[in-house]
Design a protein around this motif. Structure first.
Motif, PDB file in Angstrom:
ATOM      1  N   THR A   4       0.825  -1.207   0.000  1.00 27.41           N
ATOM      2  CA  THR A   4       0.000   0.000   0.000  1.00 27.41           C
ATOM      3  C   THR A   4       0.863   1.263   0.000  1.00 27.41           C
ATOM      4  O   THR A   4       0.518   2.238  -0.671  1.00 27.41           O
ATOM      5  CB  THR A   4      -0.975   0.039   1.195  1.00 27.41           C
ATOM      6  OG1 THR A   4      -0.240  -0.122   2.397  1.00 27.41           O
ATOM      7  CG2 THR A   4      -2.033  -1.029   1.076  1.00 27.41           C
ATOM      8  N   VAL A   5       1.986   1.249   0.703  1.00 28.58           N
ATOM      9  CA  VAL A   5       2.872   2.410   0.720  1.00 28.58           C
ATOM     10  C   VAL A   5       3.486   2.610  -0.661  1.00 28.58           C
ATOM     11  O   VAL A   5       3.514   3.733  -1.170  1.00 28.58           O
ATOM     12  CB  VAL A   5       3.964   2.255   1.802  1.00 28.58           C
ATOM     13  CG1 VAL A   5       4.996   3.362   1.684  1.00 28.58           C
ATOM     14  CG2 VAL A   5       3.345   2.239   3.186  1.00 28.58           C
ATOM     15  N   LYS A   6       3.944   1.536  -1.272  1.00 30.16           N
ATOM     16  CA  LYS A   6       4.538   1.627  -2.616  1.00 30.16           C
ATOM     17  C   LYS A   6       3.519   2.189  -3.610  1.00 30.16           C
ATOM     18  O   LYS A   6       3.822   3.119  -4.369  1.00 30.16           O
ATOM     19  CB  LYS A   6       5.007   0.254  -3.078  1.00 30.16           C
ATOM     20  CG  LYS A   6       5.486   0.238  -4.519  1.00 30.16           C
ATOM     21  CD  LYS A   6       5.745  -1.172  -5.017  1.00 30.16           C
ATOM     22  CE  LYS A   6       5.978  -1.149  -6.513  1.00 30.16           C
ATOM     23  NZ  LYS A   6       5.986  -2.448  -7.103  1.00 30.16           N
ATOM     24  N   TYR A   7       2.320   1.638  -3.621  1.00 35.70           N
ATOM     25  CA  TYR A   7       1.292   2.110  -4.556  1.00 35.70           C
ATOM     26  C   TYR A   7       0.841   3.526  -4.219  1.00 35.70           C
ATOM     27  O   TYR A   7       0.511   4.301  -5.114  1.00 35.70           O
ATOM     28  CB  TYR A   7       0.104   1.154  -4.594  1.00 35.70           C
ATOM     29  CG  TYR A   7       0.368  -0.079  -5.419  1.00 35.70           C
ATOM     30  CD1 TYR A   7       0.638   0.014  -6.780  1.00 35.70           C
ATOM     31  CD2 TYR A   7       0.344  -1.342  -4.843  1.00 35.70           C
ATOM     32  CE1 TYR A   7       0.879  -1.116  -7.541  1.00 35.70           C
ATOM     33  CE2 TYR A   7       0.586  -2.477  -5.600  1.00 35.70           C
ATOM     34  CZ  TYR A   7       0.855  -2.360  -6.948  1.00 35.70           C
ATOM     35  OH  TYR A   7       1.094  -3.480  -7.699  1.00 35.70           O
ATOM     36  N   SER A   8       0.812   3.876  -2.942  1.00 32.64           N
ATOM     37  CA  SER A   8       0.445   5.241  -2.561  1.00 32.64           C
ATOM     38  C   SER A   8       1.440   6.246  -3.119  1.00 32.64           C
ATOM     39  O   SER A   8       1.057   7.327  -3.568  1.00 32.64           O
ATOM     40  CB  SER A   8       0.357   5.375  -1.041  1.00 32.64           C
ATOM     41  OG  SER A   8      -0.706   4.605  -0.545  1.00 32.64           O
ATOM     42  N   GLU A   9       2.707   5.902  -3.104  1.00 23.22           N
ATOM     43  CA  GLU A   9       3.735   6.779  -3.673  1.00 23.22           C
ATOM     44  C   GLU A   9       3.631   6.810  -5.197  1.00 23.22           C
ATOM     45  O   GLU A   9       3.688   7.869  -5.809  1.00 23.22           O
ATOM     46  CB  GLU A   9       5.122   6.309  -3.247  1.00 23.22           C
ATOM     47  CG  GLU A   9       5.395   6.511  -1.772  1.00 23.22           C
ATOM     48  CD  GLU A   9       6.677   5.844  -1.302  1.00 23.22           C
ATOM     49  OE1 GLU A   9       7.381   5.197  -2.114  1.00 23.22           O
ATOM     50  OE2 GLU A   9       6.983   5.972  -0.102  1.00 23.22           O
ATOM     51  N   THR A  10       3.453   5.647  -5.807  1.00 19.72           N
ATOM     52  CA  THR A  10       3.370   5.558  -7.262  1.00 19.72           C
ATOM     53  C   THR A  10       2.155   6.296  -7.804  1.00 19.72           C
ATOM     54  O   THR A  10       2.223   6.945  -8.847  1.00 19.72           O
ATOM     55  CB  THR A  10       3.318   4.078  -7.703  1.00 19.72           C
ATOM     56  OG1 THR A  10       4.471   3.411  -7.200  1.00 19.72           O
ATOM     57  CG2 THR A  10       3.263   3.944  -9.209  1.00 19.72           C
ATOM     58  N   TYR A  11       1.040   6.207  -7.107  1.00 20.15           N
ATOM     59  CA  TYR A  11      -0.223   6.785  -7.569  1.00 20.15           C
ATOM     60  C   TYR A  11      -0.632   8.023  -6.771  1.00 20.15           C
ATOM     61  O   TYR A  11      -1.818   8.323  -6.662  1.00 20.15           O
ATOM     62  CB  TYR A  11      -1.322   5.723  -7.510  1.00 20.15           C
ATOM     63  CG  TYR A  11      -1.130   4.666  -8.571  1.00 20.15           C
ATOM     64  CD1 TYR A  11      -1.541   4.890  -9.881  1.00 20.15           C
ATOM     65  CD2 TYR A  11      -0.508   3.467  -8.276  1.00 20.15           C
ATOM     66  CE1 TYR A  11      -1.356   3.938 -10.862  1.00 20.15           C
ATOM     67  CE2 TYR A  11      -0.311   2.505  -9.251  1.00 20.15           C
ATOM     68  CZ  TYR A  11      -0.737   2.751 -10.540  1.00 20.15           C
ATOM     69  OH  TYR A  11      -0.542   1.797 -11.511  1.00 20.15           O
ATOM     70  N   ASN A  12       0.342   8.753  -6.268  1.00 18.60           N
ATOM     71  CA  ASN A  12       0.056   9.939  -5.473  1.00 18.60           C
ATOM     72  C   ASN A  12      -0.813  10.943  -6.237  1.00 18.60           C
ATOM     73  O   ASN A  12      -1.762  11.496  -5.684  1.00 18.60           O
ATOM     74  CB  ASN A  12       1.355  10.596  -5.004  1.00 18.60           C
ATOM     75  CG  ASN A  12       1.092  11.710  -4.019  1.00 18.60           C
ATOM     76  OD1 ASN A  12       0.373  11.535  -3.044  1.00 18.60           O
ATOM     77  ND2 ASN A  12       1.666  12.881  -4.286  1.00 18.60           N
ATOM     78  N   ASP A  13      -0.513  11.178  -7.516  1.00 20.05           N
ATOM     79  CA  ASP A  13      -1.309  12.123  -8.307  1.00 20.05           C
ATOM     80  C   ASP A  13      -2.755  11.657  -8.438  1.00 20.05           C
ATOM     81  O   ASP A  13      -3.688  12.456  -8.361  1.00 20.05           O
ATOM     82  CB  ASP A  13      -0.703  12.321  -9.699  1.00 20.05           C
ATOM     83  CG  ASP A  13       0.607  13.100  -9.655  1.00 20.05           C
ATOM     84  OD1 ASP A  13       0.897  13.740  -8.628  1.00 20.05           O
ATOM     85  OD2 ASP A  13       1.345  13.057 -10.665  1.00 20.05           O
ATOM     86  N   ALA A  14      -2.961  10.366  -8.635  1.00 23.08           N
ATOM     87  CA  ALA A  14      -4.320   9.817  -8.751  1.00 23.08           C
ATOM     88  C   ALA A  14      -5.062   9.938  -7.420  1.00 23.08           C
ATOM     89  O   ALA A  14      -6.254  10.260  -7.394  1.00 23.08           O
ATOM     90  CB  ALA A  14      -4.268   8.363  -9.203  1.00 23.08           C
ATOM     91  N   LEU A  15      -4.371   9.708  -6.317  1.00 21.85           N
ATOM     92  CA  LEU A  15      -4.984   9.860  -4.993  1.00 21.85           C
ATOM     93  C   LEU A  15      -5.424  11.305  -4.767  1.00 21.85           C
ATOM     94  O   LEU A  15      -6.541  11.562  -4.306  1.00 21.85           O
ATOM     95  CB  LEU A  15      -4.005   9.439  -3.894  1.00 21.85           C
ATOM     96  CG  LEU A  15      -3.713   7.948  -3.791  1.00 21.85           C
ATOM     97  CD1 LEU A  15      -2.483   7.696  -2.933  1.00 21.85           C
ATOM     98  CD2 LEU A  15      -4.912   7.210  -3.236  1.00 21.85           C
ATOM     99  N   ILE A  16      -4.566  12.229  -5.137  1.00 23.43           N
ATOM    100  CA  ILE A  16      -4.893  13.649  -4.973  1.00 23.43           C
ATOM    101  C   ILE A  16      -6.068  14.030  -5.869  1.00 23.43           C
ATOM    102  O   ILE A  16      -6.983  14.743  -5.441  1.00 23.43           O
ATOM    103  CB  ILE A  16      -3.658  14.528  -5.272  1.00 23.43           C
ATOM    104  CG1 ILE A  16      -2.600  14.324  -4.176  1.00 23.43           C
ATOM    105  CG2 ILE A  16      -4.043  15.999  -5.403  1.00 23.43           C
ATOM    106  CD1 ILE A  16      -1.246  14.936  -4.488  1.00 23.43           C
ATOM    107  N   ALA A  17      -6.075  13.543  -7.096  1.00 27.89           N
ATOM    108  CA  ALA A  17      -7.154  13.871  -8.038  1.00 27.89           C
ATOM    109  C   ALA A  17      -8.511  13.369  -7.536  1.00 27.89           C
ATOM    110  O   ALA A  17      -9.501  14.112  -7.563  1.00 27.89           O
ATOM    111  CB  ALA A  17      -6.845  13.287  -9.411  1.00 27.89           C
TER     112      ALA A  17
END
Length: 136
Positions: A4-17
């Motif tokens: 979850t940490v790895k994907y959170s970093e990888t998809y940070n822009d998508a999370l913010i959007a």
């Protein structure tokens, strides 16, 4: 949940959007061994976004489409129910399409947020919007 940490970093822009579009926190979650972006809404509803059929890919650059689903969570022991789904090259376009489908199918409830919808009457003026209309 070690990825979850790895994907959170990888998809940070998508999370913010998605957080900006829904006005709610977005997070990466493990769904049956695959990972997805999830946003919890009112009345046990949630949004799940993935960029492959099953989950998030390790290489986001290779994905050509986002899949967004609105889901009604478990009610009285029943399984979760898919309310609306859409796919598009861009995450927010997929979200908007799924939201339109949710509304078109009659699954929008009064408590649902009007994501990005700034409702104004066509006759309102700047003074009306700021509460200054009809003051003498």
């Amino acid at each position: 949940m070690p990825l979850t940490v790895k994907y959170s970093e990888t998809y940070n822009d998508a999370l913010i959007a998605l957080a900006a579009a829904t006005h709610r926190p977005a997070s990466v979650v493990n769904v049956a061994g695959d990972y997805a972006i999830r946003v919890d809404l009112e009345y046990n509803r949630y949004v799940v976004a993935t960029n492959t059929r099953l989950g998030l890919t390790d290489e986001p650059e290779t994905s050509d489409s986002w899949r967004v689903r609105f889901i009604q969570g478990n009610i009285a022991g029943e399984s979760d129910q898919l309310l609306a789904e859409a796919s598009h090259q861009w995450l927010i376009d997929a979200f908007d399409s799924a939201l339109e489908s949710l509304e078109a199918d009659g699954n929008k409830i009064v408590a649902d947020a009007n994501f990005g919808d700034i409702s104004r009457s066509e006759t309102s003026t700047s003074a009306d919007v700021h509460g200054l209309g009809d003051q003498a």
